[in-house]
Design a protein around this motif. Structure first.
Motif, short mmCIF file in Angstrom:
data_model
loop_
_atom_site.label_atom_id
_atom_site.label_comp_id
_atom_site.label_asym_id
_atom_site.label_seq_id
_atom_site.Cartn_x
_atom_site.Cartn_y
_atom_site.Cartn_z
N ASN A 73 8.56 4.95 3.01
CA ASN A 73 7.70 4.20 2.08
C ASN A 73 6.44 3.85 2.88
O ASN A 73 6.41 2.84 3.58
N ALA A 75 3.76 2.84 1.85
CA ALA A 75 3.00 1.79 1.16
C ALA A 75 1.56 2.27 0.91
O ALA A 75 1.37 3.41 0.48
N HIS A 79 -1.62 6.61 0.06
CA HIS A 79 -2.80 7.06 -0.70
C HIS A 79 -4.00 7.35 0.19
O HIS A 79 -5.04 7.77 -0.31
N HIS A 99 9.09 4.84 -3.23
CA HIS A 99 8.32 3.64 -3.60
C HIS A 99 9.18 2.73 -4.46
O HIS A 99 9.96 3.21 -5.30
N LEU A 100 8.99 1.44 -4.27
CA LEU A 100 9.67 0.46 -5.11
C LEU A 100 9.15 0.55 -6.55
O LEU A 100 9.92 0.58 -7.50
N SER A 101 7.83 0.56 -6.67
CA SER A 101 7.21 0.58 -8.01
C SER A 101 6.97 2.02 -8.46
O SER A 101 6.99 2.95 -7.63
N ARG A 110 -3.42 4.70 -7.07
CA ARG A 110 -2.03 4.86 -6.56
C ARG A 110 -1.39 6.15 -7.09
O ARG A 110 -0.26 6.48 -6.75
O1 CA2 Z 1 5.81 0.58 -4.71
C1 CA2 Z 1 5.78 0.75 -3.49
O2 CA2 Z 1 6.79 0.78 -2.79
C2 CA2 Z 1 4.42 0.85 -2.79
O3 CA2 Z 1 4.56 1.76 -1.69
C3 CA2 Z 1 4.09 -0.54 -2.29
C4 CA2 Z 1 2.71 -0.62 -1.63
C5 CA2 Z 1 1.64 -0.01 -2.53
O4 CA2 Z 1 0.40 0.02 -1.84
C6 CA2 Z 1 1.99 1.40 -2.98
O5 CA2 Z 1 0.98 1.86 -3.86
C7 CA2 Z 1 3.33 1.40 -3.70
C8 CA2 Z 1 2.34 -2.06 -1.35
C9 CA2 Z 1 3.31 -2.81 -0.50
C10 CA2 Z 1 2.84 -4.22 -0.41
O6 CA2 Z 1 3.93 -5.07 -0.66
C11 CA2 Z 1 3.64 -6.37 -0.92
C12 CA2 Z 1 4.74 -7.19 -1.03
C13 CA2 Z 1 4.54 -8.51 -1.34
C14 CA2 Z 1 3.26 -9.01 -1.51
C15 CA2 Z 1 2.17 -8.18 -1.41
C16 CA2 Z 1 2.37 -6.85 -1.10
#
Ligand code: CA2
Length: 144
Positions: A73, A75, A79, A99-101, A110
């Motif tokens: 992941n 994150a 991108h 990815h989580l989301s 994204r």
């Molecule tokens: O959905 C996912 O796992 C992502 O990789 C999470 C990344 C995001 O930039 C990707 O587009 C999708 C962001 C991780 C940041 O996680 C946070 C957790 C708590 C508060 C703020 C950010």
């Protein structure tokens, strides 16, 4: 069999902010869930997080000859990072992007992954389960 989980920037903040997008679990909770499943599957797991792109690149390089599969992941680096993509391509270790989301259902920036083309496949949108599915996929990859 040894599987390395690598987590990119800000994932150390999980559980403290943005629970609507990423859920309430902390990264430590996710690691514990992955380790429980890994022990059922009888595979070894290494689980790391870094906010530093170069550190992730080094961990990918160091995985050569040590780990069978990487579950990544990356994150936000997903991108943006040519360096992480090049490292995956260089070591030729089967890598699964997770990815989580559901990144395809979020902002336009994204939607594009620089690392996906050098990965076997992508698991996105299942929350903590993306990690468990990533682990199960990793075991399947090795077996095939
Ligand atoms: O959905 C996912 O796992 C992502 O990789 C999470 C990344 C995001 O930039 C990707 O587009 C999708 C962001 C991780 C940041 O996680 C946070 C957790 C708590 C508060 C703020 C950010």
């Amino acid at each position: 069999m040894k599987i390395r989980f690598l987590n990119g920037p800000n994932l150390n903040l999980l559980g403290s902010r943005e629970p609507g997008i990423y859920g309430a679990a902390t990264l430590a909770d996710i690691e514990a869930a992955v380790r429980r499943e890994a022990s059922e599957l009888k595979v070894e797991v290494d689980f790391r997080q870094s906010n530093i792109e170069g550190e992730i690149v080094t961990w990918i390089q160091d995985s050569k000859g040590v780990f069978d599969v990487i579950v990544l992941n990356a994150a936000a680096y997903t991108h943006t990072s040519v360096a992480i993509r090049d490292a995956i391509a260089a070591v030729k270790i089967p890598t699964i992007e997770i990815h989580l989301s559901n990144t395809s259902a979020r902002e336009e920036f994204r939607h594009h992954s620089l690392v996906a083309p050098v990965c076997i496949g992508v698991i996105s949108g299942f929350g903590v389960n993306s990690y468990i599915l990533g682990l199960r996929a990793a075991v399947t990859v090795k077996a095939s």
